[in-house]
Scaffold this motif. Sequence first.
Motif, short mmCIF file in Angstrom:
data_model
loop_
_atom_site.label_atom_id
_atom_site.label_comp_id
_atom_site.label_asym_id
_atom_site.label_seq_id
_atom_site.Cartn_x
_atom_site.Cartn_y
_atom_site.Cartn_z
N ALA A 52 0.88 -1.20 -0.04
CA ALA A 52 0.02 -0.04 0.02
C ALA A 52 0.91 1.30 0.03
O ALA A 52 0.43 2.41 -0.44
N ASP A 53 2.04 1.24 0.61
CA ASP A 53 2.92 2.40 0.51
C ASP A 53 3.83 2.63 -0.87
O ASP A 53 4.36 3.58 -0.92
N GLU A 107 2.59 -7.83 -10.18
CA GLU A 107 2.94 -6.30 -10.56
C GLU A 107 1.74 -5.24 -10.26
O GLU A 107 2.12 -4.22 -10.17
N HIS A 108 0.72 -5.61 -10.35
CA HIS A 108 -0.57 -4.84 -10.18
C HIS A 108 -1.51 -5.34 -9.02
O HIS A 108 -1.52 -6.30 -8.47
N ASN A 109 -2.39 -4.10 -8.67
CA ASN A 109 -3.25 -4.21 -7.56
C ASN A 109 -4.54 -4.64 -7.88
O ASN A 109 -5.50 -4.77 -7.20
N GLY A 110 -4.89 -4.57 -9.16
CA GLY A 110 -6.20 -4.72 -9.79
C GLY A 110 -6.26 -4.81 -11.31
O GLY A 110 -5.12 -4.32 -11.93
N VAL A 111 -7.22 -5.65 -11.79
CA VAL A 111 -7.12 -5.97 -13.35
C VAL A 111 -8.74 -5.60 -13.69
O VAL A 111 -9.68 -5.89 -13.12
N ILE A 112 -8.45 -4.54 -14.80
CA ILE A 112 -9.88 -4.54 -15.57
C ILE A 112 -9.61 -5.04 -16.97
O ILE A 112 -8.66 -4.78 -17.57
N ILE A 113 -10.66 -5.83 -17.21
CA ILE A 113 -10.49 -6.64 -18.52
C ILE A 113 -11.70 -6.83 -19.36
O ILE A 113 -12.94 -6.98 -18.90
N ASN A 114 -11.40 -6.37 -20.57
CA ASN A 114 -12.64 -6.53 -21.81
C ASN A 114 -12.03 -7.79 -22.64
O ASN A 114 -11.26 -7.50 -23.34
N PRO A 115 -12.38 -8.88 -22.28
CA PRO A 115 -11.80 -9.96 -23.16
C PRO A 115 -12.36 -10.03 -24.42
O PRO A 115 -12.06 -10.98 -25.31
N GLU A 141 -12.98 4.10 -11.53
CA GLU A 141 -13.40 4.62 -10.15
C GLU A 141 -13.75 3.70 -9.33
O GLU A 141 -13.54 3.63 -8.23
N ALA A 142 -14.48 2.46 -9.91
CA ALA A 142 -14.77 1.26 -9.13
C ALA A 142 -13.51 0.67 -8.57
O ALA A 142 -13.53 0.37 -7.31
N MET A 143 -12.60 0.31 -9.42
CA MET A 143 -11.41 -0.26 -9.07
C MET A 143 -10.47 0.62 -7.90
O MET A 143 -10.04 0.09 -7.12
N ALA A 144 -10.70 1.93 -7.90
CA ALA A 144 -9.90 2.90 -7.19
C ALA A 144 -10.25 2.64 -5.75
O ALA A 144 -9.94 2.47 -4.72
N ARG A 145 -11.68 2.57 -5.54
CA ARG A 145 -12.49 2.08 -4.27
C ARG A 145 -11.88 0.79 -3.83
O ARG A 145 -11.63 0.79 -2.54
N MET A 146 -12.01 -0.06 -4.56
CA MET A 146 -11.71 -1.34 -4.22
C MET A 146 -10.29 -1.40 -3.64
O MET A 146 -9.97 -2.03 -2.54
N VAL A 147 -9.21 -0.89 -4.50
CA VAL A 147 -7.81 -1.22 -4.32
C VAL A 147 -7.50 -0.38 -2.90
O VAL A 147 -6.62 -0.61 -2.21
N ASN A 148 -8.28 0.62 -2.74
CA ASN A 148 -8.04 1.71 -1.52
C ASN A 148 -8.82 1.03 -0.26
O ASN A 148 -9.14 1.51 0.59
N GLY A 149 -9.44 -0.05 -0.56
CA GLY A 149 -10.02 -0.75 0.42
C GLY A 149 -11.38 0.03 1.06
O GLY A 149 -11.96 -0.02 2.14
N LEU A 150 -12.25 0.67 -0.01
CA LEU A 150 -13.40 1.68 0.51
C LEU A 150 -14.58 0.87 0.08
O LEU A 150 -14.82 0.20 -0.93
#
Length: 152
Positions: A4-5, A73-81, A143-152
């Motif tokens: 997180a840091d 490498e990453h904290n979240g994935v957004i995918i359009n397969p 925007e939804a991912m930002a909330r998730m990776v920040n635990g909100l």
Amino acid sequence: MKKADTNLKVLVIHGPNLNLLGTREPDKYGTDTLDDINTRLTELGKKLGLEVDTFQSNHEGDIVEKIQCAAGEHNGVIINPAAYTHTSIAIRDALLVLEIPIIEIHLSNIYKREAFRHKSMVADVAEGQISGFGPAGYTMALEAMARMVNGL
Ligand code: DQA
């Protein structure tokens, strides 16, 4: 997953034929190019405190390998397969290994289209799905991912 840091990093994966956005069936997918979408995501990411990496491939195996790399490498994935949504157990299995949030996105509403598009191989692996809002769906997803990776 990164701590997180350090900078929070999100990977956005675009599947086959999405490199043709802008000219590909604009009645279904809109007139924005993939570059337009990626640029918007990168800019929004800066405002949200997220580093956004983008990747497009027309090849299933390349997408699988990219997903495998996301684990460290990453904290979240957004995918359009894209079309692989409806067929790819390989992409599903790669996503299943990840212990980070996943959002599935589609430009068109896949449930208003042909029956073969109603089945998604990744829907139940993702935290959620955004479908039918055109290119704006990508910014909603980030925007939804930002909330998730920040635990909100
Ligand atoms: C798509 C929907 C898929 O069914 C199709 O094969 C695509 C794009 C979408 O974003 O609406 O290539 O994923």
